[in-house]
Design an enzyme around this catalytic site. Structure first.
Site, short mmCIF file in Angstrom:
data_model
loop_
_atom_site.label_atom_id
_atom_site.label_comp_id
_atom_site.label_asym_id
_atom_site.label_seq_id
_atom_site.Cartn_x
_atom_site.Cartn_y
_atom_site.Cartn_z
CD GLU A 1 25.75 21.01 -3.87
OE1 GLU A 1 27.01 19.99 -3.83
OE2 GLU A 1 24.49 20.33 -4.76
CB SER B 1 32.45 19.87 -11.35
OG SER B 1 31.49 19.93 -11.83
N GLY C 1 28.25 18.69 -11.62
CA GLY C 1 27.32 17.16 -12.97
C GLY C 1 28.35 18.20 -14.66
CG HIS D 1 21.48 18.46 -4.31
ND1 HIS D 1 20.94 18.19 -5.68
CD2 HIS D 1 23.02 18.35 -4.13
CE1 HIS D 1 22.31 18.41 -6.25
NE2 HIS D 1 22.86 17.96 -5.66
CE LYS E 1 24.37 14.98 -7.11
NZ LYS E 1 25.06 15.71 -8.46
CG ASN F 1 24.70 14.00 -3.29
OD1 ASN F 1 24.23 12.63 -3.36
ND2 ASN F 1 23.84 15.33 -3.66
CD GLU G 1 20.96 16.65 -9.06
OE1 GLU G 1 21.12 15.85 -8.19
OE2 GLU G 1 22.62 16.76 -9.28
P1 13P Z 1 29.33 16.35 -8.54
O1 13P Z 1 30.35 16.76 -7.57
O2 13P Z 1 28.86 15.74 -9.86
O3 13P Z 1 29.44 17.60 -9.91
O4 13P Z 1 27.55 16.80 -8.28
C1 13P Z 1 27.97 17.57 -7.19
C2 13P Z 1 27.07 17.60 -6.31
O5 13P Z 1 25.45 17.79 -6.46
C3 13P Z 1 26.39 17.14 -4.66
O6 13P Z 1 26.07 17.21 -3.80
#
Ligand code: 13P
Length: 249
Positions: free
Chosen positions: A166, A212, A172, A94, A11, A9, A96
């Site tokens: 997740e 992560s 992150g 997601h 982002k 992803n 976010e």
């Molecule tokens: P990270 O791997 O940067 O923690 O992000 C995970 C994520 O949100 C994947 O959709």
């Protein structure tokens, strides 16, 4: 045996031209693995991603879609638009998007239904916040998210959905759920699917871990029986790390 699936992803990272470079690097280092590989890029990069990945085992996904077919929805992108570009997967719900763009369990459900209707494979994200975990409601939150996301989804369609577990506190932050914690929740999600449908459906559906995940911890996480892959953020932006994770399968 469920085939593992590693998805990046990206982002809001990489421009359309940078997309070509990163996918070419992944292609060069790609060990032609025995797992599915997907890169989910920003909308404006999708066309370049599909073109660059053509003829390889790398599939392309979007990070969102809108649940209506067309019309006066300024700024939105439909399933047909994605299909027309050659996109095969779409991330839905997601954390976010739930946090910053007011996605709810109901809009997530509408998007899952629309994606399936249009033959896009949904990567449905569920996960608890740190407060949820501290208050002991992780299972309740994730069962609610899962049950609502699958409302009015047929058994045949349910098997096509990929669920990404997740934990919001692990995204992150560099804090990963332990392989045991991650597997426990993935097993609980599978149990929830069995309750909604049946064992056959629960056994077929793939559940990823995300939060992560990196080149160092992927192998152990992916060795757990209920973890069928990873949804990778930061580490998916570096071709070495991403291909190491692919090889961990
Ligand atoms: P990270 O791997 O940067 O923690 O992000 C995970 C994520 O949100 C994947 O959709």
């Amino acid at each position: 045996m469920r085939k593992k699936i590693i998805a990046g992803n990206w982002k809001m990272n990489k421009t359309p031209s940078e997309t070509i470079g990163l996918i070419n690097e992944i292609k060069e280092k790609n060990p032609a693995p025995d797992c599915d590989v997907v890169v989910c890029t920003p909308f404006v990069c999708l066309s370049n991603a599909v073109e660059t990945a053509k003829g390889t085992n790398i599939k392309v996904g979007a990070q969102n879609l809108y649940f209506e077919d067309k019309g006066a929805y300024t700024g939105e992108v439909s399933a047909d638009m994605l299909k027309d570009l050659g996109v095969e997967y779409v991330i839905i719900g997601h954390s976010e998007r739930r946090q910053y763009f007011n996605e709810t369990d109901i809009t997530v459900n509408k998007k899952v239904i629309k994606a399936l209707e249009k033959d896009l494979l949904p990567i449905l994200c569920v996960g608890e916040t740190l407060t949820d975990r501290e208050q002991g409601v992780t299972d309740d939150v994730i069962r609610r998210q899962t049950k609502i996301a699958f409302l009015n989804v047929s058994k045949e369609d349910a098997k096509k959905v990929i669920i990404a577990y997740e934990p919001v506190w692990a995204i992150g932050t560099g804090k990963t759920a332990t392989p045991e914690q991650a597997n426990e929740v993935c097993a609980m999600i599978r149990d929830c699917i069995e309750t909604l449908y049946d064992k056959d459906t629960a056994d077929a559906l793939r559940i990823q871990y995300g939060g992560s995940m990196n080149a160092g911890n992927a192998k152990e996480l992916l060795s757990k029986p209920d973890i069928d892959g990873g949804l990778i953020g930061g580490a998916a932006l570096k071709s070495d790390d991403f291909t190491t994770i692919i090889k961990s399968c």
